[in-house]
Design an enzyme around this catalytic site. Sequence first.
Site, PDB file in Angstrom:
ATOM      1  N   ASP A 356       0.836  -1.194   0.000  1.00  0.00           N
ATOM      2  CA  ASP A 356       0.000   0.000   0.000  1.00  0.00           C
ATOM      3  C   ASP A 356       0.876   1.250   0.000  1.00  0.00           C
ATOM      4  OD1 ASP A 356      -2.716   0.961   0.116  1.00  0.00           O
ATOM      5  OD2 ASP A 356      -2.297   1.658   2.146  1.00  0.00           O
ATOM      6  N   GLU A 403       0.504  -0.651  -5.162  1.00  0.00           N
ATOM      7  CA  GLU A 403      -0.678   0.207  -5.052  1.00  0.00           C
ATOM      8  C   GLU A 403      -0.235   1.601  -5.510  1.00  0.00           C
ATOM      9  OE1 GLU A 403      -3.278   3.183  -3.529  1.00  0.00           O
ATOM     10  OE2 GLU A 403      -1.479   2.743  -2.385  1.00  0.00           O
ATOM     11  N   ASP A 456     -11.573   0.578  -0.011  1.00  0.00           N
ATOM     12  CA  ASP A 456     -11.784   1.988   0.320  1.00  0.00           C
ATOM     13  C   ASP A 456     -12.908   2.629  -0.494  1.00  0.00           C
ATOM     14  OD1 ASP A 456      -9.884   2.417   2.351  1.00  0.00           O
ATOM     15  OD2 ASP A 456      -8.268   2.624   0.882  1.00  0.00           O
TER      16      ASP A 456
END
Length: 572
Positions: A356, A403, A456
């Site tokens: 991430d 990501e 998300d």
Amino acid sequence: MSLSFICYKGFAINVRKHVKPSHRLRKLKALQVDVPADKSYGTKFPPSRHPRRCGILLHPTSLPGPYSTGDLGPEAYAFIDWLESAKMQVWQVLPLVPPGRPIPGIRDDFWSPYSGRDARCGNTLMISLDLLVNDGLLSSTDLPTSSVQNNHVNFQSASEVIEPLLYKAARNILNRNNSDKLRREYEVFCERPDVKLWLKDAALFDVIEKIPELRGIDWWDWPVGLRDREKSELLQVSEKYSYQLDEFCAVQFFWHRQWLSLKKYANSKGISIIGDMPIYVGGHSADVWAHPHLFQLGPDKKPKMIAGTPPDAFSDDGQLWGNPLYSWTMHKEEKYAWWCSRIKRALELHDEIRIDHFRAFSAYWAVQAGEKTAKTGAWYNGPGIEFFHGIKSAVGNSTIIAEDLGVITADVTELRESINAPGMVILQFAWGSDGKNPHLPHNHYENSVCYTGTHDNETSQGWYLNQSEFIRKKLKNYAHVTSSNCAWDLVGCAMASVSKTCIIPMQDILSLGNEARMNTPGVADGNWTWRIGSPQFFSSLVPEASKLAQMVSLYDRAQEIGDNLQKEKVDI
């Protein structure tokens, strides 16, 4: 290069208008014309395309089951069987670490798996009580008498029910004779050199923060002897709380054993597990306490600089995350040993990992601690390609997924491509600008992972209902997405993408609305709690499995068992 913006996590995503091709042309040898070709000419064909695959995003706490939260027991195995029936080859999870726990009036972590208290421990609320009964560590009469049937997890209630039973099971294994098979297995786990690197510190951290007078206090505000890890102070804690330390280790062993058993079962079905690794760790964590020199801390051990994102077209203040930033100079001096240990552990628990906020390896946004917003921060150079050279031995032949969402500058893309890491494209981001939007399917690239949405985002159903008529018309004209079947239409769009991998959140398979959303960035309450349904739920999803299997065949995402476990080497 001109830029336009779309919104993600409350900040702008740069959409590059003109993208320089990343491929390199091979120099071809001049041919002698009008002469016979090589005798083997008719057998020389282009290399085969990389196999295509598809999978599901579902966190273990969202699984069904009779208790307060999803766990690693029978329903997890039923889910893997369902994945196999649907011809899925990937299961993606969120971070498996112990989530941040709220302390009313003191700390508001709200059970987020992205604010873990230790980067290498497991979330013990996932441990299956039923499997502990099978191991003889609990009796059936110990189990909760009432079945919990709801679509959301109450983590506080779950911890109050589950944790006393976990520690009872821990006492039972610790009281077993050393000749007992399971007890020996536990001792082997604790004595592994790679486990020793983190397990003792994790146990000490857990025990110290549970001391009544220290409850809710950040570790940098502990008494100086404990804060600074003075040997005499740690020895005193180790002696006074030796049994509690052993209990912590035993419970981590339960989680480790159950998770690896589940992973082995998934792999036997040809299913690869993608894990999620947040680039940063929580400030109040065993990692920062045990290795303060690896982070940007002051003499008082409090963070000096903290992580966030800069202001953009959608957020005048930027985002202030609050994680302590790394001291990359110290990591380099130690040859990235802490990172190597972390990645090796992650790749023991998963087949592949998604990192991430990958962009911070190129440059990270740093804000002075104490600031109220992120707008006063500045960009600082990250470790770049040297980092990936440093962790090469830990990564081996495994896949790292980048990501690469957010403010993505050219250097970030160049870094990702230099290590051959797949990036990400999100269908929900595709429709708000022009035809050069990189998330539109005609702009996708093969070495990427296509999502309808992530944890998300809104669910596809909820997202569609919130779109303007202009966007809905564009969706209909481009992807044949209609209101009556919008989630599955987007699933088909993701399947058709040229991306080697496509991942679908389970909520989209069920055509659920935003009542099933996993996380709303910037909102503290109500996140991470969605749960799929009641026990035996997957037996009711035969039509959905059949539909997915047909799509897999239609869009050539079928692979022979094991093909997807032959990982593409990251070129570092």
